[in-house]
Design a protein around this motif. Structure first.
Motif, mmCIF file in Angstrom:
data_model
loop_
_atom_site.group_PDB
_atom_site.id
_atom_site.type_symbol
_atom_site.label_atom_id
_atom_site.label_comp_id
_atom_site.label_asym_id
_atom_site.label_seq_id
_atom_site.Cartn_x
_atom_site.Cartn_y
_atom_site.Cartn_z
ATOM 1 N N LEU A 12 -14.180 -8.826 -0.616
ATOM 2 C CA LEU A 12 -13.290 -9.321 -0.482
ATOM 3 C C LEU A 12 -12.105 -8.042 -0.039
ATOM 4 O O LEU A 12 -11.166 -8.542 0.007
ATOM 5 N N ILE A 13 -12.499 -7.044 -0.843
ATOM 6 C CA ILE A 13 -11.251 -5.475 -0.230
ATOM 7 C C ILE A 13 -11.339 -5.406 1.001
ATOM 8 O O ILE A 13 -10.093 -5.400 1.787
ATOM 9 N N LYS A 14 -12.512 -5.652 1.544
ATOM 10 C CA LYS A 14 -12.068 -5.147 3.076
ATOM 11 C C LYS A 14 -12.181 -7.104 3.906
ATOM 12 O O LYS A 14 -11.705 -6.067 4.728
ATOM 13 N N LYS A 15 -12.238 -8.233 3.508
ATOM 14 C CA LYS A 15 -11.422 -9.184 4.486
ATOM 15 C C LYS A 15 -9.122 -8.928 4.235
ATOM 16 O O LYS A 15 -8.797 -9.250 4.811
ATOM 17 N N GLU A 16 -9.251 -8.446 2.398
ATOM 18 C CA GLU A 16 -7.678 -8.425 2.714
ATOM 19 C C GLU A 16 -7.545 -7.096 3.657
ATOM 20 O O GLU A 16 -6.189 -7.000 4.365
ATOM 21 N N ILE A 149 4.004 -6.660 0.901
ATOM 22 C CA ILE A 149 3.347 -6.572 1.706
ATOM 23 C C ILE A 149 2.282 -7.812 0.030
ATOM 24 O O ILE A 149 1.010 -8.644 0.194
ATOM 25 N N THR A 150 2.699 -6.934 -1.267
ATOM 26 C CA THR A 150 1.772 -7.551 -2.174
ATOM 27 C C THR A 150 2.570 -8.693 -3.104
ATOM 28 O O THR A 150 1.835 -9.149 -3.405
ATOM 29 N N ALA A 151 3.629 -9.118 -2.250
ATOM 30 C CA ALA A 151 4.930 -10.082 -3.251
ATOM 31 C C ALA A 151 4.206 -11.051 -2.394
ATOM 32 O O ALA A 151 4.525 -12.738 -2.811
ATOM 33 N N LYS A 180 -6.479 -7.589 -4.269
ATOM 34 C CA LYS A 180 -6.189 -7.691 -3.583
ATOM 35 C C LYS A 180 -5.388 -6.654 -3.707
ATOM 36 O O LYS A 180 -4.479 -5.663 -3.537
ATOM 37 N N VAL A 181 -4.945 -6.023 -5.749
ATOM 38 C CA VAL A 181 -4.409 -4.989 -6.088
ATOM 39 C C VAL A 181 -5.714 -3.316 -5.039
ATOM 40 O O VAL A 181 -4.228 -3.141 -4.544
ATOM 41 N N CYS A 182 -6.359 -3.493 -5.775
ATOM 42 C CA CYS A 182 -6.994 -2.871 -4.345
ATOM 43 C C CYS A 182 -7.230 -2.019 -3.033
ATOM 44 O O CYS A 182 -7.157 -0.885 -3.208
ATOM 45 N N ALA A 231 1.775 -1.847 -5.998
ATOM 46 C CA ALA A 231 0.817 -2.697 -6.680
ATOM 47 C C ALA A 231 0.392 -4.023 -7.509
ATOM 48 O O ALA A 231 0.144 -5.156 -6.691
ATOM 49 N N LEU A 232 0.532 -3.611 -8.958
ATOM 50 C CA LEU A 232 0.789 -4.346 -9.784
ATOM 51 C C LEU A 232 1.774 -5.423 -10.481
ATOM 52 O O LEU A 232 1.606 -6.808 -10.377
#
Length: 481
Positions: A12-16, A149-151, A180-182, A231-232
């Motif tokens: 998941l992290i790699k995908k993001e 980018i997080t919004a 997504k956060v990580c 980020a949170l």
């Protein structure tokens, strides 16, 4: 089972991260930040080299003038000298209030000067817009980019329809959120970490590693905590928003309020509630207190007469000529001590006002993590008011000791000299130079413990909200898709 879960997290992290890499807007923004970092590095090192060289040359010049004089010790006290606030690389990394508080302290008999000669006096147009520094980029621009980018990290999934597909395939909404956060947090860490490595190498080359490296590590830790918080916050805004436009607007409003509006409001409240007296009023109080006494009923001449009478009684002498020393030296030092006492008496009021303002700003950081980050960064870089105050106190102590030494030299050795008592370079050259002691890292962290607690508290609160509220919001969105 744990290996499988960890593998899913990695996927998941790699995908993001891959999506961020392919996003041209994110890539261009990251490149722009690094261009600003390079420009800030260039400006930082130029400013450091120029100012450091200038202060070394000024110190050498005034030391040479002082050491090669030949005159009466008290005349030398009137001639005086200058002390310059030491400068290290972190002062330029985060200039804080240094551009406005001054860097020069004048030593002069019968006068207690304040620190003067600030950069703002000579570079008004530059100070109006502010200098480009690492702190400006790290505390304002990088968080804005991270919010940007997080919004949209969750709203983009909703708008593209992939959220419904991911949830239908059995992917946990919480796992997706934390991935997504990580991922976004790791992206920011990868962007800023090389800049800190370069600064750490520069600190090593300047020879201040033992003093500054620990402070730099704490500045990095402060930035990492703040970016995790941002980020949170951005992910939470995205999760509870239905459209990217609304999420961007909400994130921008948070950034403007936290970084610009709230700090100015709090500063205005602190200035209004705890106003400072003007420098002219302060100087007048000191002068009147010296001339008329702190109680207003002890004039300068009467104090001097009582002091001389006390010396005559102590040494059982019937005239000043019968005293075993030059009475002028002791009288000068007596008056100097009284003026210092008056100065410290009124300065204590000013100092208390500054402490009240500082305490209000520290407590306000509980409600604004940016304010906590800014104050902690300034404190660690040595560019806050506490470090300014420490330089002033140490410089004042050195000044008082030097004037006392010169007056006592006149008192103890000028009695039996025909004509004027004069000392030369041999005496003046052996007087010690001023050495500023930087406050310890432990003391700095102790003073800014509210800022540290504030950042950690905000992170824990946002993590709880993200864990408790966001999953319900996503489930509701999934049910309506």
């Amino acid at each position: 089972m744990r290996t499988k879960r960890f593998g899913m997290w990695q996927m998941l992290i790699k995908k993001e991260l891959s999506l961020s890499y392919r996003n041209k807007t994110v890539l261009i923004s990251a490149i722009a930040i690094w261009i600003l970092f390079i420009a800030a590095m260039f400006c930082t090192f130029l400013n450091y080299n120029a100012n450091h060289k200038q202060r070394l040359e000024a110190n050498a010049l005034f030391r040479q003038q002082w050491a090669h004089q030949q005159r009466n010790p008290h005349d030398a006290a009137h001639f005086g000298t200058y002390l310059f606030k030491p400068m290290h690389l972190l002062n330029v990394f985060d200039p804080g209030i240094n551009d406005y508080t001054g860097n020069t302290y004048r030593i002069e008999a019968h006068q207690q000067h304040e620190i003067s000669d600030s950069n703002a006096e000579h570079h008004d147009s530059a100070m109006r817009f502010g200098n480009l520094s690492f702190a400006l980029i790290l505390q304002l621009l990088v968080p804005l980019f991270l919010l940007f980018i997080t919004a949209t990290s969750v709203t983009s999934e909703k708008e593209s329809g992939t959220l419904k597909m991911l949830l239908a395939q059995g992917l946990s909404s919480r796992k997706m959120i934390w991935a997504k956060v990580c991922a976004n947090y790791l992206l920011i860490v990868m962007i800023i970490l090389p800049a800190f490595i370069i600064v750490a190498l520069a600190v090593t080359f300047t020879g201040d590693t033992s003093l500054l490296f620990g402070r730099l590590v704490w500045i990095l830790a402060t930035c990492l905590l703040y970016y995790l918080l941002v980020a949170l916050l951005g992910t939470l805004i995205s999760a509870v928003s239905n459209h990217s436009g609304k999420a961007w607007l909400g994130a921008l409003c948070f950034w403007i309020f936290m970084s610009i509006i709230f700090p100015k409001i709090v500063t205005g409240i602190a200035t209004h509630n705890y106003p400072l007296m003007s420098r002219a009023a302060f100087n007048d109080l000191v002068e009147q207190g010296y001339r008329k006494g702190l109680n207003g009923k002890d004039p300068y001449a009467d104090r001097g007469k009582r002091y001389i009478d006390s010396l005559l009684n102590k040494y059982h002498a019937d005239s000043v000529q019968a005293l075993p020393f030059n009475v002028d030296g002791f009288t000068l030092q007596f008056n100097e001590d009284y003026r210092t006492m008056v100065f410290n008496h009124y300065y204590k009021t000013v100092e208390n006002r500054f402490d009240q303002q500082r305490r209000l700003l520290s407590l306000s950081g509980i409600f604004d993590p940016f304010l906590s980050t800014k104050r902690l960064s300034m404190a660690l870089a040595g560019s806050d008011f506490y470090h300014h105050e420490q330089f002033f106190k140490q410089a004042q102590t050195y000044r008082n000791h030097l004037i006392r030494k010169l007056n006592l030299q006149l008192a103890m050795h000028g009695k039996d000299v025909k004509g004027e008592y004069v000392v030369g370079p041999r005496y003046f050259s052996q007087l010690k130079d001023f050495s500023y002691q930087l406050p310890t890292l432990y003391r700095v962290l102790q003073l800014e413990n509210i800022a540290i607690v504030s950042l950690i508290g905000w992170i824990l609160m946002l993590m709880f909200l993200l864990q408790f509220i966001v999953s319900r919001s996503l489930a509701l969105n999934y049910a309506t898709l």
